[in-house]
Design a protein around this motif. Structure first.
Motif, PDB file in Angstrom:
ATOM      1  N   PRO A 133       0.818  -1.207   0.000  1.00 16.07           N
ATOM      2  CA  PRO A 133       0.000   0.000   0.000  1.00 16.07           C
ATOM      3  C   PRO A 133       0.857   1.264   0.000  1.00 16.07           C
ATOM      4  O   PRO A 133       1.946   1.290   0.576  1.00 16.07           O
ATOM      5  CB  PRO A 133      -0.816  -0.123   1.288  1.00 16.07           C
ATOM      6  CG  PRO A 133       0.005  -0.994   2.167  1.00 16.07           C
ATOM      7  CD  PRO A 133       0.722  -1.944   1.261  1.00 16.07           C
ATOM      8  N   CYS A 153      -1.556  -3.582  11.352  1.00 15.53           N
ATOM      9  CA  CYS A 153      -0.957  -4.473  10.351  1.00 15.53           C
ATOM     10  C   CYS A 153      -0.587  -5.806  11.006  1.00 15.53           C
ATOM     11  O   CYS A 153       0.239  -5.854  11.918  1.00 15.53           O
ATOM     12  CB  CYS A 153       0.293  -3.843   9.741  1.00 15.53           C
ATOM     13  SG  CYS A 153       1.106  -4.963   8.562  1.00 15.53           S
ATOM     14  N   PRO A 154      -1.192  -6.919  10.566  1.00 13.24           N
ATOM     15  CA  PRO A 154      -0.932  -8.210  11.214  1.00 13.24           C
ATOM     16  C   PRO A 154       0.491  -8.706  11.003  1.00 13.24           C
ATOM     17  O   PRO A 154       0.946  -9.602  11.728  1.00 13.24           O
ATOM     18  CB  PRO A 154      -1.950  -9.148  10.537  1.00 13.24           C
ATOM     19  CG  PRO A 154      -2.211  -8.536   9.205  1.00 13.24           C
ATOM     20  CD  PRO A 154      -2.125  -7.056   9.422  1.00 13.24           C
ATOM     21  N   MET A 155       1.186  -8.141  10.018  1.00 17.99           N
ATOM     22  CA  MET A 155       2.553  -8.559   9.744  1.00 17.99           C
ATOM     23  C   MET A 155       3.567  -7.639  10.424  1.00 17.99           C
ATOM     24  O   MET A 155       4.772  -7.866  10.321  1.00 17.99           O
ATOM     25  CB  MET A 155       2.806  -8.562   8.234  1.00 17.99           C
ATOM     26  CG  MET A 155       1.860  -9.447   7.450  1.00 17.99           C
ATOM     27  SD  MET A 155       1.967 -11.174   7.951  1.00 17.99           S
ATOM     28  CE  MET A 155       3.542 -11.608   7.238  1.00 17.99           C
ATOM     29  N   ILE A 176       4.388  -2.139   8.703  1.00 18.06           N
ATOM     30  CA  ILE A 176       4.403  -0.684   8.490  1.00 18.06           C
ATOM     31  C   ILE A 176       5.281  -0.049   9.560  1.00 18.06           C
ATOM     32  O   ILE A 176       5.061  -0.242  10.761  1.00 18.06           O
ATOM     33  CB  ILE A 176       2.973  -0.107   8.530  1.00 18.06           C
ATOM     34  CG1 ILE A 176       2.129  -0.740   7.412  1.00 18.06           C
ATOM     35  CG2 ILE A 176       3.007   1.414   8.390  1.00 18.06           C
ATOM     36  CD1 ILE A 176       0.684  -0.282   7.373  1.00 18.06           C
ATOM     37  N   CYS A 220       3.970  -7.695   2.878  1.00 12.83           N
ATOM     38  CA  CYS A 220       2.557  -7.290   2.849  1.00 12.83           C
ATOM     39  C   CYS A 220       1.734  -8.442   2.280  1.00 12.83           C
ATOM     40  O   CYS A 220       2.019  -8.928   1.188  1.00 12.83           O
ATOM     41  CB  CYS A 220       2.377  -6.039   1.988  1.00 12.83           C
ATOM     42  SG  CYS A 220       0.636  -5.612   1.732  1.00 12.83           S
ATOM     43  N   ILE A 221       0.713  -8.856   3.036  1.00 13.13           N
ATOM     44  CA  ILE A 221      -0.137  -9.964   2.584  1.00 13.13           C
ATOM     45  C   ILE A 221      -1.433  -9.455   1.940  1.00 13.13           C
ATOM     46  O   ILE A 221      -2.355 -10.236   1.700  1.00 13.13           O
ATOM     47  CB  ILE A 221      -0.442 -10.932   3.743  1.00 13.13           C
ATOM     48  CG1 ILE A 221      -1.141 -10.201   4.889  1.00 13.13           C
ATOM     49  CG2 ILE A 221       0.830 -11.627   4.216  1.00 13.13           C
ATOM     50  CD1 ILE A 221      -1.635 -11.123   5.998  1.00 13.13           C
ATOM     51  N   LYS A 222      -1.491  -8.165   1.679  1.00 10.59           N
ATOM     52  CA  LYS A 222      -2.643  -7.552   0.975  1.00 10.59           C
ATOM     53  C   LYS A 222      -3.962  -7.770   1.734  1.00 10.59           C
ATOM     54  O   LYS A 222      -5.025  -7.957   1.129  1.00 10.59           O
ATOM     55  CB  LYS A 222      -2.775  -8.120  -0.442  1.00 10.59           C
ATOM     56  CG  LYS A 222      -2.006  -7.385  -1.505  1.00 10.59           C
ATOM     57  CD  LYS A 222      -0.539  -7.419  -1.350  1.00 10.59           C
ATOM     58  CE  LYS A 222       0.092  -8.635  -1.977  1.00 10.59           C
ATOM     59  NZ  LYS A 222       1.584  -8.606  -1.845  1.00 10.59           N
ATOM     60  N   CYS A 223      -3.900  -7.728   3.063  1.00 10.92           N
ATOM     61  CA  CYS A 223      -5.104  -7.992   3.855  1.00 10.92           C
ATOM     62  C   CYS A 223      -6.044  -6.802   3.898  1.00 10.92           C
ATOM     63  O   CYS A 223      -7.205  -6.942   4.264  1.00 10.92           O
ATOM     64  CB  CYS A 223      -4.704  -8.384   5.274  1.00 10.92           C
ATOM     65  SG  CYS A 223      -3.992  -7.011   6.213  1.00 10.92           S
ATOM     66  N   GLN A 224      -5.546  -5.622   3.594  1.00 14.35           N
ATOM     67  CA  GLN A 224      -6.339  -4.372   3.567  1.00 14.35           C
ATOM     68  C   GLN A 224      -6.627  -3.810   4.963  1.00 14.35           C
ATOM     69  O   GLN A 224      -7.395  -2.846   5.084  1.00 14.35           O
ATOM     70  CB  GLN A 224      -7.669  -4.550   2.836  1.00 14.35           C
ATOM     71  CG  GLN A 224      -7.581  -5.260   1.503  1.00 14.35           C
ATOM     72  CD  GLN A 224      -6.990  -4.417   0.414  1.00 14.35           C
ATOM     73  OE1 GLN A 224      -7.427  -3.297   0.174  1.00 14.35           O
ATOM     74  NE2 GLN A 224      -5.989  -4.930  -0.264  1.00 14.35           N
ATOM     75  N   ALA A 225      -6.069  -4.396   6.013  1.00 15.51           N
ATOM     76  CA  ALA A 225      -6.367  -3.909   7.364  1.00 15.51           C
ATOM     77  C   ALA A 225      -5.963  -2.445   7.525  1.00 15.51           C
ATOM     78  O   ALA A 225      -6.686  -1.642   8.128  1.00 15.51           O
ATOM     79  CB  ALA A 225      -5.652  -4.773   8.401  1.00 15.51           C
ATOM     80  N   CYS A 226      -4.823  -2.080   6.981  1.00 15.36           N
ATOM     81  CA  CYS A 226      -4.362  -0.692   7.117  1.00 15.36           C
ATOM     82  C   CYS A 226      -5.285   0.260   6.369  1.00 15.36           C
ATOM     83  O   CYS A 226      -5.536   1.389   6.823  1.00 15.36           O
ATOM     84  CB  CYS A 226      -2.923  -0.556   6.627  1.00 15.36           C
ATOM     85  SG  CYS A 226      -2.657  -1.077   4.906  1.00 15.36           S
ATOM     86  N   PHE A 236      -3.802   1.102  -2.748  1.00 12.38           N
ATOM     87  CA  PHE A 236      -2.944   0.323  -3.643  1.00 12.38           C
ATOM     88  C   PHE A 236      -3.040   0.935  -5.034  1.00 12.38           C
ATOM     89  O   PHE A 236      -4.119   1.386  -5.455  1.00 12.38           O
ATOM     90  CB  PHE A 236      -3.416  -1.142  -3.714  1.00 12.38           C
ATOM     91  CG  PHE A 236      -2.957  -1.996  -2.567  1.00 12.38           C
ATOM     92  CD1 PHE A 236      -1.744  -2.665  -2.637  1.00 12.38           C
ATOM     93  CD2 PHE A 236      -3.726  -2.131  -1.427  1.00 12.38           C
ATOM     94  CE1 PHE A 236      -1.306  -3.455  -1.592  1.00 12.38           C
ATOM     95  CE2 PHE A 236      -3.299  -2.918  -0.376  1.00 12.38           C
ATOM     96  CZ  PHE A 236      -2.080  -3.582  -0.457  1.00 12.38           C
TER      97      PHE A 236
END
Ligand code: SF4
Ligand code: SF4
Length: 106
Positions: free
Chosen positions: A28, A45-47, A50, A62-68, A79
């Motif tokens: 992102p 961010c679960p990873m 950021i 980035c796992i592209k989860c969209q949480a941020c 994105f």
């Protein structure tokens, strides 16, 4: 479960035109004019990807989860990767219709 059946191919995400979407490294971006520096994106961010010292930087995977993106109160995260955006559009067009339950005998 029938363990004699051959395994299917590994999942390949597709673009709207049905060709493979390659967005493994998409991350992102941040609209600096909107970002208020609250740090929510980094916190959710679960990873843990950021940066906590610069919220515009995605320093990890980035796992592209969209949480941020969902968490940002300013709408500053987005994105711009064309393959990823095309895949999202494909999913929205083909996977949002309600489906009946399907039961398989195993
Ligand atoms: S959540 Fe949005 S406003 Fe807050 S630091 Fe992250 S990008 Fe900036
Ligand atoms: S999309 Fe998910 S994994 Fe990627 S930076 Fe945002 S919160 Fe982290």
């Amino acid at each position: 479960m029938d363990r004699t059946r051959p395994a299917g191919p590994y999942y390949t995400p597709l673009k709207e035109d049905g060709t493979p979407a390659r967005f493994l490294k998409a991350k992102p971006l941040t609209d600096g004019a909107r970002c208020a520096g609250c740090g929510l994106c980094s916190a959710v961010c679960p990873m843990g990807s950021i940066s906590r010292s610069d919220f515009t930087q995605v320093t990890g995977v980035c796992i592209k989860c969209q949480a941020c993106i969902r968490a940002c109160p300013a709408g500053a995260k987005y994105f711009d990767d064309p393959d990823f955006l095309s895949h999202v559009t494909m999913l929205e067009r083909t996977c949002t219709a309600r489906k009946d339950n399907l039961f398989l005998e195993v």
